[in-house]
Motif scaffolding. Structure first.
Motif, PDB file in Angstrom:
ATOM      1  N   LYS A  53       0.834  -1.201   0.000  1.00 18.93           N
ATOM      2  CA  LYS A  53       0.000   0.000   0.000  1.00 18.93           C
ATOM      3  C   LYS A  53       0.873   1.258   0.000  1.00 18.93           C
ATOM      4  CE  LYS A  53      -3.792   2.146   2.641  1.00 18.93           C
ATOM      5  NZ  LYS A  53      -3.136   3.415   3.023  1.00 18.93           N
ATOM      6  N   LEU A  54       1.903   1.271   0.837  1.00 22.17           N
ATOM      7  CA  LEU A  54       2.791   2.426   0.910  1.00 22.17           C
ATOM      8  C   LEU A  54       3.515   2.640  -0.416  1.00 22.17           C
ATOM      9  CD1 LEU A  54       4.305   4.649   2.496  1.00 22.17           C
ATOM     10  CD2 LEU A  54       5.935   2.859   3.222  1.00 22.17           C
ATOM     11  N   GLY A  55       4.055   1.574  -0.995  1.00 22.53           N
ATOM     12  CA  GLY A  55       4.764   1.705  -2.257  1.00 22.53           C
ATOM     13  C   GLY A  55       3.886   2.239  -3.367  1.00 22.53           C
ATOM     14  N   LEU A  56       2.650   1.775  -3.424  1.00 16.31           N
ATOM     15  CA  LEU A  56       1.720   2.242  -4.453  1.00 16.31           C
ATOM     16  C   LEU A  56       1.331   3.701  -4.233  1.00 16.31           C
ATOM     17  CD1 LEU A  56      -0.586  -0.898  -4.727  1.00 16.31           C
ATOM     18  CD2 LEU A  56       1.153  -0.163  -6.388  1.00 16.31           C
ATOM     19  N   GLU A  57       1.170   4.094  -2.987  1.00 15.66           N
ATOM     20  CA  GLU A  57       0.826   5.492  -2.702  1.00 15.66           C
ATOM     21  C   GLU A  57       1.964   6.426  -3.129  1.00 15.66           C
ATOM     22  OE1 GLU A  57      -0.038   5.451   1.457  1.00 15.66           O
ATOM     23  OE2 GLU A  57      -2.164   4.968   1.171  1.00 15.66           O
ATOM     24  N   ILE A  58       3.202   6.019  -2.863  1.00 11.83           N
ATOM     25  CA  ILE A  58       4.345   6.835  -3.277  1.00 11.83           C
ATOM     26  C   ILE A  58       4.407   6.905  -4.800  1.00 11.83           C
ATOM     27  CG2 ILE A  58       6.869   6.972  -3.309  1.00 11.83           C
ATOM     28  CD1 ILE A  58       6.818   5.703  -0.488  1.00 11.83           C
ATOM     29  N   LEU A  59       4.237   5.777  -5.444  1.00 12.33           N
ATOM     30  CA  LEU A  59       4.251   5.745  -6.908  1.00 12.33           C
ATOM     31  C   LEU A  59       3.171   6.656  -7.482  1.00 12.33           C
ATOM     32  CD1 LEU A  59       4.849   4.697  -9.754  1.00 12.33           C
ATOM     33  CD2 LEU A  59       3.633   2.590  -9.165  1.00 12.33           C
ATOM     34  N   ASP A  60       1.976   6.567  -6.964  1.00 11.51           N
ATOM     35  CA  ASP A  60       0.852   7.347  -7.500  1.00 11.51           C
ATOM     36  C   ASP A  60       1.124   8.842  -7.437  1.00 11.51           C
ATOM     37  OD1 ASP A  60      -0.470   4.992  -7.969  1.00 11.51           O
ATOM     38  OD2 ASP A  60      -1.936   5.215  -6.359  1.00 11.51           O
ATOM     39  N   CYS A  61       1.541   9.329  -6.286  1.00  8.51           N
ATOM     40  CA  CYS A  61       1.680  10.781  -6.139  1.00  8.51           C
ATOM     41  C   CYS A  61       2.919  11.301  -6.857  1.00  8.51           C
ATOM     42  CB  CYS A  61       1.677  11.186  -4.665  1.00  8.51           C
ATOM     43  SG  CYS A  61       3.114  10.687  -3.706  1.00  8.51           S
ATOM     44  N   MET A  62       3.998  10.533  -6.852  1.00  8.81           N
ATOM     45  CA  MET A  62       5.218  11.044  -7.463  1.00  8.81           C
ATOM     46  C   MET A  62       5.218  10.895  -8.972  1.00  8.81           C
ATOM     47  SD  MET A  62       6.646  12.537  -5.033  1.00  8.81           S
ATOM     48  CE  MET A  62       8.143  13.017  -5.890  1.00  8.81           C
ATOM     49  N   TRP A  63       4.441   9.965  -9.514  1.00  2.00           N
ATOM     50  CA  TRP A  63       4.231   9.942 -10.964  1.00  2.00           C
ATOM     51  C   TRP A  63       3.527  11.221 -11.401  1.00  2.00           C
ATOM     52  CZ3 TRP A  63       5.491   6.940 -15.158  1.00  2.00           C
ATOM     53  CH2 TRP A  63       4.799   7.229 -16.353  1.00  2.00           C
ATOM     54  N   GLN A  64       2.504  11.590 -10.678  1.00  2.00           N
ATOM     55  CA  GLN A  64       1.753  12.796 -11.027  1.00  2.00           C
ATOM     56  C   GLN A  64       2.640  14.042 -10.948  1.00  2.00           C
ATOM     57  OE1 GLN A  64      -1.140  12.664 -12.315  1.00  2.00           O
ATOM     58  NE2 GLN A  64      -1.740  10.562 -11.794  1.00  2.00           N
ATOM     59  N   ARG A  65       3.540  14.075  -9.994  1.00  2.00           N
ATOM     60  CA  ARG A  65       4.418  15.238  -9.843  1.00  2.00           C
ATOM     61  C   ARG A  65       5.555  15.232 -10.874  1.00  2.00           C
ATOM     62  NH1 ARG A  65       4.239  18.581  -5.464  1.00  2.00           N
ATOM     63  NH2 ARG A  65       2.855  18.039  -3.724  1.00  2.00           N
ATOM     64  N   GLY A  66       5.947  14.052 -11.332  1.00  2.00           N
ATOM     65  CA  GLY A  66       7.136  13.965 -12.160  1.00  2.00           C
ATOM     66  C   GLY A  66       6.930  13.916 -13.652  1.00  2.00           C
ATOM     67  N   TRP A  67       5.778  13.409 -14.104  1.00  2.00           N
ATOM     68  CA  TRP A  67       5.593  13.210 -15.542  1.00  2.00           C
ATOM     69  C   TRP A  67       5.370  14.543 -16.253  1.00  2.00           C
ATOM     70  CZ3 TRP A  67       6.823   9.473 -18.696  1.00  2.00           C
ATOM     71  CH2 TRP A  67       6.340   9.500 -20.002  1.00  2.00           C
ATOM     72  N   ASP A  68       6.072  14.737 -17.353  1.00  2.00           N
ATOM     73  CA  ASP A  68       5.989  15.959 -18.159  1.00  2.00           C
ATOM     74  C   ASP A  68       4.871  15.793 -19.184  1.00  2.00           C
ATOM     75  OD1 ASP A  68       6.302  18.102 -19.885  1.00  2.00           O
ATOM     76  OD2 ASP A  68       8.473  17.864 -20.110  1.00  2.00           O
ATOM     77  N   GLU A  69       3.737  16.404 -18.922  1.00  2.00           N
ATOM     78  CA  GLU A  69       2.573  16.242 -19.792  1.00  2.00           C
ATOM     79  C   GLU A  69       2.785  16.875 -21.168  1.00  2.00           C
ATOM     80  OE1 GLU A  69       0.043  14.448 -19.366  1.00  2.00           O
ATOM     81  OE2 GLU A  69       0.101  13.969 -17.226  1.00  2.00           O
ATOM     82  N   GLU A  70       3.659  17.871 -21.260  1.00  2.00           N
ATOM     83  CA  GLU A  70       3.862  18.557 -22.542  1.00  2.00           C
ATOM     84  C   GLU A  70       4.816  17.797 -23.462  1.00  2.00           C
ATOM     85  OE1 GLU A  70       5.348  22.896 -24.293  1.00  2.00           O
ATOM     86  OE2 GLU A  70       5.147  22.589 -22.121  1.00  2.00           O
ATOM     87  N   HIS A  71       5.945  17.374 -22.933  1.00  2.00           N
ATOM     88  CA  HIS A  71       6.959  16.747 -23.774  1.00  2.00           C
ATOM     89  C   HIS A  71       7.144  15.258 -23.509  1.00  2.00           C
ATOM     90  CE1 HIS A  71       8.481  20.482 -25.555  1.00  2.00           C
ATOM     91  NE2 HIS A  71       8.331  21.035 -24.358  1.00  2.00           N
ATOM     92  N   GLY A  72       6.540  14.738 -22.459  1.00  2.00           N
ATOM     93  CA  GLY A  72       6.769  13.351 -22.076  1.00  2.00           C
ATOM     94  C   GLY A  72       8.051  13.196 -21.285  1.00  2.00           C
ATOM     95  N   GLY A  73       8.215  12.072 -20.648  1.00  2.00           N
ATOM     96  CA  GLY A  73       9.379  11.824 -19.815  1.00  2.00           C
ATOM     97  C   GLY A  73       9.228  12.411 -18.428  1.00  2.00           C
ATOM     98  N   LEU A  74      10.210  12.152 -17.598  1.00  2.00           N
ATOM     99  CA  LEU A  74      10.161  12.578 -16.193  1.00  2.00           C
ATOM    100  C   LEU A  74      11.087  13.765 -15.965  1.00  2.00           C
ATOM    101  CD1 LEU A  74      10.351   9.077 -14.549  1.00  2.00           C
ATOM    102  CD2 LEU A  74       8.441  10.652 -14.275  1.00  2.00           C
ATOM    103  N   PHE A  75      10.548  14.796 -15.329  1.00  2.00           N
ATOM    104  CA  PHE A  75      11.377  15.900 -14.872  1.00  2.00           C
ATOM    105  C   PHE A  75      12.397  15.387 -13.856  1.00  2.00           C
ATOM    106  CE2 PHE A  75       7.447  18.329 -15.932  1.00  2.00           C
ATOM    107  CZ  PHE A  75       8.003  19.242 -16.824  1.00  2.00           C
ATOM    108  N   HIS A  76      13.562  16.028 -13.821  1.00  2.00           N
ATOM    109  CA  HIS A  76      14.560  15.586 -12.852  1.00  2.00           C
ATOM    110  C   HIS A  76      14.260  16.120 -11.455  1.00  2.00           C
ATOM    111  CE1 HIS A  76      18.154  13.423 -11.977  1.00  2.00           C
ATOM    112  NE2 HIS A  76      18.688  14.446 -11.357  1.00  2.00           N
TER     113      HIS A  76
END
Length: 406
Positions: free
Chosen positions: A273-296
């Motif tokens: 549960k903890l791992g999935l919660e971290i994944l969920d929120c940090m994907w939303q914060r990290g994914w670049d909706e305009e160009h794709g890929g993850l912000f550093h």
């Protein structure tokens, strides 16, 4: 419709792609260009075509490369060139990697003369996992003892007060970092996988993993604002300054899959549960909706980040995101994770690989064009990328069938 992990045909094609990329592209590049037949060990500062840019050696990568090679030997194919190369890295490490106080250097010259020692003891963690994997490969108990000694040194300097000089003046702004506990989880897991649940510094590997995961949950994860912090005050409170607000999405996704891996191995649903919660929120914060890929880097409050490379796309966060999303789907069967995996996989394989000389470029601009042609340096070598290809390949060997739902 885009194919995802839910499609058995797609899973089979991924299995072939990951295996071929690992065995016929990435590892041959490093075996051909990186190994040092004269002084032992591996040189990682390589140009696009594999030519050497700098002969100084990363102590991190003597351990990391040895772990990669020994792990492939243990789990994929018992190839003599892999285990010989792993032994070469460890021979160099044992001859030149250690200072008189037991700590290890960060960089040395090609022949092994000391150059730099960092405050952190991550070299020791990577030496520990390398010695453990090599012990399993060779059956030589002396390497198991070295692995346990390396991990004990890591634990001592990371967590005993007063041994590691703080980065920031503690009387002015006390803080603690997630890095040491994160790497502690992965190191404990690798020693357990190769040596059994042995005791180190009075506690088993599983007990160390428990401690580190609970510290992440207690101090670093902030579900109320949807963020995994990199640094916090000793009581877990946020630090409203540049360093305190800076998030590293790739680091967080790596942490998420370490926790998911532990939860799956132990059958511990609270960890899943903890791992999935971290994944969920940090994907939303990290994914670049305009160009794709993850912000550093991102700012937890959405403010500007001080590092000028904040919007670049580095290879390793994408490797970690591919693992995290794949493992999350494998555990849950949730279509969301299959879709995220497809997004990060497709973007990564469209932008990072070098079709001319092999391996991956490490550093891209925000739009996905290469910022540098190099294939390796003191930070990039045969670790994150082959680990991703290997780990996901192992999941696909299990036929990609999701585990029981949470």
């Amino acid at each position: 419709m885009n194919r995802t992990l839910a499609d058995p045909t797609y899973r089979q094609s991924l299995k072939t792609l990951y295996r071929d990329t690992l065995l016929h592209d990435v590892m041959p590049f490093w075996m051909r260009h990186g190994m040092d037949p004269e002084f032992d060990g591996i040189i990682t500062s390589l140009d696009r075509d594999g030519s050497i840019l700098d002969t100084d050696k990363s102590i991190w990568f003597q351990g990391r490369a040895a772990w990669t090679l020994a792990t492939l030997y243990n789990t994929v194919e018992k190839r003599s060139d892999w285990i010989e190369a792993a032994g070469s890295c460890l021979a160099f490490l044992e001859k030149h990697g250690y200072a008189t106080d037991g700590k290890m250097f960060f960089t040395v010259t090609r022949e092994g003369r000391p150059l730099r020692m960092r405050r952190y003891v991550f070299s020791e963690a990577f030496a520990a996992i390398a010695h453990a994997a090599y012990a399993k490969a060779t059956g030589d108990e002396s390497y198991a003892e070295r692995a346990k000694k390396d991990f004990a040194t890591y634990l001592k300097f990371s967590f005993e007060k007063g041994l590691m000089h703080p980065k920031i003046e503690p009387n002015t702004r006390p803080m603690m970092s997630i890095g040491a506990v994160m790497i502690g989880i992965a190191t404990a897991q690798e020693l357990r996988a190769n040596l059994g649940d042995v005791k180190i510094s009075g506690h088993s590997c599983s007990e160390w993993a428990d401690r580190f995961i609970l510290e992440i949950q207690q101090f670093f994860f902030k579900p109320d604002i949807g963020a995994l912090m990199e640094v916090v005050s000793p009581d877990g409170s946020l630090i409203d300054h540049f360093d305190g607000r800076t998030l590293n999405p790739g680091h967080a996704l790596e942490c998420a899959w370490f926790i998911l891996h532990e939860g799956r191995w132990r059958g511990e649903k609270s960890y899943l549960k903890l791992g999935l919660e971290i994944l969920d929120c940090m994907w939303q914060r990290g994914w670049d909706e305009e160009h794709g890929g993850l912000f550093h880097f991102r700012d937890v409050q959405g403010k500007p980040v001080q590092e000028y490379w904040h919007d670049m796309k580095f290879w390793w966060p994408h490797n970690e995101a591919i693992i995290a999303t794949h493992l999350a789907w494998h555990i849950t069967g949730d279509a969301k994770y299959a879709q995220w995996h497809q997004q990060v996989h497709d973007w990564s394989f469209a932008h990072f690989p070098d079709p001319t000389h092999g391996e991956w470029f490490g550093y891209l601009h925000r739009d996905g064009t290469p910022s540098s042609q190099l294939k390796g340096n003191m930070w990039k070598g045969p670790f994150h990328l082959p680990r991703m290809l290997w780990y996901c390949g192992q999941l696909l060997e299990e036929h990609g069938t999701p585990s029981e739902s949470l």
